[in-house]
Design a protein around this motif. Sequence first.
Motif, PDB file in Angstrom:
ATOM      1  N   GLU A   1       1.793  -2.103  -6.333  1.00  0.00           N
ATOM      2  CA  GLU A   1       1.569  -3.340  -5.585  1.00  0.00           C
ATOM      3  C   GLU A   1       2.499  -3.371  -4.385  1.00  0.00           C
ATOM      4  O   GLU A   1       3.510  -2.670  -4.345  1.00  0.00           O
ATOM      5  CB  GLU A   1       1.845  -4.556  -6.477  1.00  0.00           C
ATOM      6  CG  GLU A   1       0.987  -4.631  -7.727  1.00  0.00           C
ATOM      7  CD  GLU A   1       1.339  -5.818  -8.605  1.00  0.00           C
ATOM      8  OE1 GLU A   1       1.853  -6.817  -8.066  1.00  0.00           O
ATOM      9  OE2 GLU A   1       1.112  -5.750  -9.819  1.00  0.00           O
ATOM     10  N   ALA A   2       2.151  -4.206  -3.417  1.00  0.00           N
ATOM     11  CA  ALA A   2       2.967  -4.411  -2.207  1.00  0.00           C
ATOM     12  C   ALA A   2       3.313  -3.083  -1.553  1.00  0.00           C
ATOM     13  O   ALA A   2       4.467  -2.820  -1.188  1.00  0.00           O
ATOM     14  CB  ALA A   2       4.235  -5.197  -2.545  1.00  0.00           C
ATOM     15  N   VAL A   3       2.318  -2.215  -1.378  1.00  0.00           N
ATOM     16  CA  VAL A   3       2.552  -0.863  -0.842  1.00  0.00           C
ATOM     17  C   VAL A   3       2.884  -0.938   0.643  1.00  0.00           C
ATOM     18  O   VAL A   3       2.215  -1.624   1.415  1.00  0.00           O
ATOM     19  CB  VAL A   3       1.319   0.023  -1.075  1.00  0.00           C
ATOM     20  CG1 VAL A   3       1.530   1.407  -0.488  1.00  0.00           C
ATOM     21  CG2 VAL A   3       0.994   0.101  -2.559  1.00  0.00           C
ATOM     22  N   ARG A   4       3.925  -0.191   1.024  1.00  0.00           N
ATOM     23  CA  ARG A   4       4.291  -0.035   2.437  1.00  0.00           C
ATOM     24  C   ARG A   4       4.301   1.459   2.748  1.00  0.00           C
ATOM     25  O   ARG A   4       4.855   2.251   1.998  1.00  0.00           O
ATOM     26  CB  ARG A   4       5.677  -0.618   2.713  1.00  0.00           C
ATOM     27  CG  ARG A   4       5.768  -2.106   2.542  1.00  0.00           C
ATOM     28  CD  ARG A   4       5.148  -2.841   3.711  1.00  0.00           C
ATOM     29  NE  ARG A   4       5.147  -4.278   3.482  1.00  0.00           N
ATOM     30  CZ  ARG A   4       4.746  -5.173   4.365  1.00  0.00           C
ATOM     31  NH1 ARG A   4       4.298  -4.778   5.542  1.00  0.00           N
ATOM     32  NH2 ARG A   4       4.765  -6.452   4.077  1.00  0.00           N
ATOM     33  N   GLY A   5       3.719   1.848   3.862  1.00  0.00           N
ATOM     34  CA  GLY A   5       3.656   3.253   4.215  1.00  0.00           C
ATOM     35  C   GLY A   5       2.430   3.920   3.623  1.00  0.00           C
ATOM     36  O   GLY A   5       1.469   3.265   3.194  1.00  0.00           O
ATOM     37  N   ASN A   6       2.438   5.244   3.589  1.00  0.00           N
ATOM     38  CA  ASN A   6       1.296   6.047   3.145  1.00  0.00           C
ATOM     39  C   ASN A   6       1.280   6.131   1.619  1.00  0.00           C
ATOM     40  O   ASN A   6       2.124   6.806   1.016  1.00  0.00           O
ATOM     41  CB  ASN A   6       1.390   7.452   3.743  1.00  0.00           C
ATOM     42  CG  ASN A   6       0.212   8.321   3.337  1.00  0.00           C
ATOM     43  OD1 ASN A   6      -0.757   7.844   2.739  1.00  0.00           O
ATOM     44  ND2 ASN A   6       0.289   9.610   3.650  1.00  0.00           N
ATOM     45  N   PRO A   7       0.333   5.493   0.941  1.00  0.00           N
ATOM     46  CA  PRO A   7       0.325   5.518  -0.532  1.00  0.00           C
ATOM     47  C   PRO A   7       0.042   6.897  -1.104  1.00  0.00           C
ATOM     48  O   PRO A   7       0.326   7.150  -2.276  1.00  0.00           O
ATOM     49  CB  PRO A   7      -0.770   4.518  -0.891  1.00  0.00           C
ATOM     50  CG  PRO A   7      -1.668   4.482   0.302  1.00  0.00           C
ATOM     51  CD  PRO A   7      -0.783   4.699   1.490  1.00  0.00           C
ATOM     52  N   ALA A   8      -0.516   7.810  -0.281  1.00  0.00           N
ATOM     53  CA  ALA A   8      -0.877   9.137  -0.782  1.00  0.00           C
ATOM     54  C   ALA A   8       0.340   9.957  -1.183  1.00  0.00           C
ATOM     55  O   ALA A   8       0.224  10.889  -1.988  1.00  0.00           O
ATOM     56  CB  ALA A   8      -1.691   9.884   0.268  1.00  0.00           C
ATOM     57  N   ILE A   9       1.508   9.629  -0.626  1.00  0.00           N
ATOM     58  CA  ILE A   9       2.684  10.437  -0.956  1.00  0.00           C
ATOM     59  C   ILE A   9       3.480   9.847  -2.120  1.00  0.00           C
ATOM     60  O   ILE A   9       4.497  10.407  -2.529  1.00  0.00           O
ATOM     61  CB  ILE A   9       3.602  10.620   0.264  1.00  0.00           C
ATOM     62  CG1 ILE A   9       4.231   9.285   0.683  1.00  0.00           C
ATOM     63  CG2 ILE A   9       2.842  11.223   1.428  1.00  0.00           C
ATOM     64  CD1 ILE A   9       5.240   9.443   1.798  1.00  0.00           C
ATOM     65  N   LEU A  10       3.040   8.718  -2.669  1.00  0.00           N
ATOM     66  CA  LEU A  10       3.709   8.151  -3.833  1.00  0.00           C
ATOM     67  C   LEU A  10       3.311   8.932  -5.088  1.00  0.00           C
ATOM     68  O   LEU A  10       2.165   9.378  -5.210  1.00  0.00           O
ATOM     69  CB  LEU A  10       3.327   6.683  -4.007  1.00  0.00           C
ATOM     70  CG  LEU A  10       3.849   5.707  -2.955  1.00  0.00           C
ATOM     71  CD1 LEU A  10       3.174   4.346  -3.118  1.00  0.00           C
ATOM     72  CD2 LEU A  10       5.358   5.558  -3.055  1.00  0.00           C
TER      73      LEU A  10
END
Length: 401
Positions: free
Chosen positions: A81-90
């Motif tokens: 939740e509350a993603v900041r930036g590129n979620p693909a690299i999480l």
Amino acid sequence: MARSFESFQSPATADQADAAGSVPWGAGGSPLSALRAAAARIGTTLDEDTTRAELTQEAAAQVGAAVAVLRSPGEPGAEYEAVRGNPAILPDAGWVGEITGKAAVRLTSGGSRPALCVPVAVHSHRYGLLVCSREGAPFSQAEEELLMFLAERAAAEIRHAREHDAVAGIVGRLQRALLAEPGRPHPNLDVAIRYLPVGQRALVGGDWCETVRLHFGRTLLVVGDVMGHGLDAAVDMTAYRSALRYIASADLPPHRVLRQLDDLASAEPERRPATCLIARVDPVRGQVTLASAGHLPPAVIDGSGRVSLLPVPVGPPLGTGLGGYQAATYPLDPSQALMLFTDGLVERRGEDIDHSLNRLARLSFSAATGVQDVLDLALARLDARHAEDDVALLAARLHQR
């Protein structure tokens, strides 16, 4: 925090920081001042989702990474939740939930991408994980401590928000219990009542309406406003209502009811002052008798839908012990609707009260408008849902014989 942030150099660029509304640690100024400023941007409201978004925004700006919160790590179907930036690299949310515990954990995911998981926790209260990942350099010890500080700040604010909601729920239930339903008027009178708490909050304040059956088909209509808001005002409001019902059973004229209410309230130093307007409607005689304790006058809507205000001698508010209340009597027929209200309906900040009342008097209604519609139209046309104070109002109309 024992470690100093003097030597901390974030890989975040100035452009990244500016986009997030933050100042990077290497951009100059005192590190302690920057730390305080970063903390101040988290928890600006009592909304949990907003606090999580502020946490990830601040963390992303400070360490130049993709950042998100995992609210329920380890639970099936847990998502970021509350993603900041590129979620693909999480890293995968399910995998993170399985391997992280109570302390900060360093991970490597997606090849050489370093990741850092920090508990959003304060004392023994946990509210999820702050997960950060980026391309390039691993997270330094100083970055880890910074993120732990920001996560702890967010956790403290979330805990405060939950405690506030819990207390507000208890107070709201207590206040609703205190706010008993008004009595039933005689069947020869149509009555409608509305109550709008300021800001659409759930809590009840000191505004109230009451109806009391009297002998010979008469009904007492009452609107009152206790000073202040919240539980204390609601408790005093209940005391005024209970006293009113007791005094009204003696079938006294309105100004004498106010006098006795004032005597009772002034004998209790802790009782808050209140304004009050009483209208005794007598369908047999076709008249209404009014008395006011510092309250605004009632409005009458005539058979053509025009609004006028009935002049009423105004005495001091209840609880002052000064007395001096007087009554005024006016004719009332079934073509007319009587409306009593608290000041929240008309008052606006910085506006003279006469101008506020004139705005009410300029309203027009259909000649066939029922009492429920009278209140709905008055609330809508005076924009009462954005009022700066609680609003209570009552409309009544005699049945056509």
